[in-house]
Every structure is written in C-alpha cells, then in structure tokens.
Design a protein around this motif. Structure first.
Motif, PDB file in Angstrom:
ATOM      1  N   THR A  25       0.820  -1.205   0.000  1.00  0.00           N
ATOM      2  CA  THR A  25       0.000   0.000   0.000  1.00  0.00           C
ATOM      3  C   THR A  25       0.860   1.263   0.000  1.00  0.00           C
ATOM      4  OG1 THR A  25      -0.188  -0.127   2.427  1.00  0.00           O
ATOM      5  CG2 THR A  25      -1.954  -1.109   1.124  1.00  0.00           C
ATOM      6  N   GLU A  26       2.044   1.204   0.612  1.00  0.00           N
ATOM      7  CA  GLU A  26       2.949   2.356   0.578  1.00  0.00           C
ATOM      8  C   GLU A  26       3.351   2.699  -0.841  1.00  0.00           C
ATOM      9  OE1 GLU A  26       5.292   2.137   4.893  1.00  0.00           O
ATOM     10  OE2 GLU A  26       6.222   1.315   3.075  1.00  0.00           O
ATOM     11  N   ARG A  27       3.401   1.696  -1.694  1.00  0.00           N
ATOM     12  CA  ARG A  27       3.800   1.906  -3.087  1.00  0.00           C
ATOM     13  C   ARG A  27       2.607   2.163  -3.997  1.00  0.00           C
ATOM     14  NH1 ARG A  27       7.260  -0.605  -0.216  1.00  0.00           N
ATOM     15  NH2 ARG A  27       9.488  -0.710  -0.726  1.00  0.00           N
ATOM     16  N   GLY A  28       1.417   2.083  -3.428  1.00  0.00           N
ATOM     17  CA  GLY A  28       0.219   2.349  -4.212  1.00  0.00           C
ATOM     18  C   GLY A  28      -0.121   1.245  -5.187  1.00  0.00           C
ATOM     19  N   TRP A  29       0.320   0.008  -4.903  1.00  0.00           N
ATOM     20  CA  TRP A  29       0.095  -1.111  -5.818  1.00  0.00           C
ATOM     21  C   TRP A  29      -1.158  -1.883  -5.421  1.00  0.00           C
ATOM     22  CZ3 TRP A  29       5.704  -3.494  -5.521  1.00  0.00           C
ATOM     23  CH2 TRP A  29       6.596  -2.607  -6.150  1.00  0.00           C
ATOM     24  N   THR A  30      -1.871  -2.387  -6.408  1.00  0.00           N
ATOM     25  CA  THR A  30      -2.955  -3.328  -6.163  1.00  0.00           C
ATOM     26  C   THR A  30      -2.371  -4.738  -6.113  1.00  0.00           C
ATOM     27  OG1 THR A  30      -3.405  -3.689  -8.511  1.00  0.00           O
ATOM     28  CG2 THR A  30      -4.549  -1.846  -7.436  1.00  0.00           C
ATOM     29  N   LEU A  31      -3.159  -5.689  -5.653  1.00  0.00           N
ATOM     30  CA  LEU A  31      -2.707  -7.079  -5.666  1.00  0.00           C
ATOM     31  C   LEU A  31      -2.419  -7.547  -7.083  1.00  0.00           C
ATOM     32  CD1 LEU A  31      -4.998  -8.807  -2.996  1.00  0.00           C
ATOM     33  CD2 LEU A  31      -2.500  -8.632  -2.930  1.00  0.00           C
ATOM     34  N   SER A  32      -3.211  -7.061  -8.027  1.00  0.00           N
ATOM     35  CA  SER A  32      -3.002  -7.438  -9.421  1.00  0.00           C
ATOM     36  C   SER A  32      -1.662  -6.934  -9.931  1.00  0.00           C
ATOM     37  CB  SER A  32      -4.142  -6.884 -10.285  1.00  0.00           C
ATOM     38  OG  SER A  32      -3.920  -7.166 -11.639  1.00  0.00           O
TER      39      SER A  32
END
Length: 214
Positions: A25-32
């Motif tokens: 979440t710190e990197r703003g990534w989704t699981l996908s």
C-alpha cells in the motif's frame, strides 16, 4: 488445543501479512499489479497478507526483490531499530548509492541495476542496462512518460515506431516513451547504456524489464 509452536507461527504469519500489506500500500500497488511483478497469483498474495499461508523461502526472496528490501524487513525488522552503515545513510537532500550496494538483476533478456535510492514513488528512474548481443526477441514497448539513454559501450540499435537508429558510445537519445520502441545490441559485444525514465515504475517494469504475461 494448539501447541505453543503453532500459536507462535500464527502470530508471525499475521505480522508478516501485515508488513506485506503495508509495503504494497505504501507503493500504491494493487494485488493485481504486485502479482504481475512478482509472478505470484493474486489469491496466493491475498492469503499471505491475511496471514493464512506460510510462504516458501523462494517467494520471500522474490517479494524482497520486488519491494527492494531485505528479508528481515519483510517481517517488520526495519532499520529504525538499528544504526545504518555508512553506505546506507541518507542525507536530508537525497541519498548516496555506493557501487557495491547495487544488485544486478535480469528481466526480458536484459541485465540492469537501479542507480536510484529505492524510492518507488519517485518520478525519475535512472538505470544501468546491459543489452546482450545475443538477446532474442523482437518486441515493441509503449508506456507513459519519456526516456533518455546514453551509450557507454558497444553498439545499440534503438527502434522508434518503424525507424531504426544505430547508436555508438557517446551517442544519446531522448524520446516520448509512448512511441513504440525497443533496444537491441549489434556488433561483437554487449551494449551498455544509462537509461533514465520519467515514468511510473510499474510502466517501466512492464516494458523492458519484465517478461510479457500470457
């Protein structure tokens, strides 16, 4: 009744899951998005973050690589509780990256290393890239942002849309990364370049540095 070992394992898996979710979440990534970069299924990653799955050592090493952290950092053992070595010290104005601290990685037939400080949210991404002369494949990539490259050694063929440019040591190129493009080496030796991209990291990783997902 659960044994003390099973209780401890559940507790550690929960902590691991929370740390993995925090890193993502710190990197703003989704699981996908993480799934594409780590080559691990979304379902598996979801269970890891929920503390429901015990990961293999290979998966842990892979996630540490993707997040650009050490294995202890995956378990929340960050540098906050220890003094950093000189090469890791960050100045208020930036960060110094020592030559011995850079790890050579491989992706899509290229060898590369980041010349930045591991800030995945930064706008500028400098890389040292080695393009093997025997690299296979004929791909064109497109992503947001722009790129600048400088040839250090060898001969490089830069393809932009349907036009090819032969670049020798000392030559440079600057172009809109949304144009279909590719790089390849020619001659008798690998080409080595400096590549600076102003683009979201994920876009860059999905182009040159990662294999296409089927």
């Amino acid at each position: 009744m659960e044994s003390s070992i099973e209780t401890l394992l559940k507790s550690e898996l929960t902590k691991l899951g929370q740390q993995l979710r925090t890193l993502r979440t710190e990197r703003g990534w989704t699981l996908s998005e993480l799934s594409e970069q780590a080559d691990v299924s979304e379902a598996y990653l979801s269970r890891l973050e929920g503390g429901e799955r015990q990961p293999s050592l290979a998966v842990l090493f892979n996630l540490a690589r993707v997040y650009d952290v050490s294995l202890p950092d995956l378990f929340g053992s960050t540098l906050e509780n220890s003094k950093p070595v000189a090469s890791e010290r960050k100045a208020s104005a930036g960060v110094v990256i020592r030559a011995g601290d850079r790890l050579l990685q491989e992706g899509n037939g290229l060898r590369y290393t980041s010349l930045a400080g591991g800030n995945h949210l930064a706008d500028l991404h400098p890389l040292r890239v080695i393009v093997p002369v025997d690299r296979q494949g004929d791909h064109h990539y497109q992503h947001s942002g722009e790129e600048w490259l400088y040839v250090l050694s060898g001969q490089l063929i830069l393809t932009l849309v349907d036009e090819q440019f032969l670049l020798n040591p000392g030559d440079a190129a600057h172009f809109d990364a949304f144009l279909p493009h590719d790089i390849s080496a020619t001659g008798e030796q690998d080409a080595e370049i400096l590549l600076v991209a102003c683009t979201p990291t994920r876009s860059l990783l999905k182009s040159y540095l990662s294999e296409k997902q089927s």
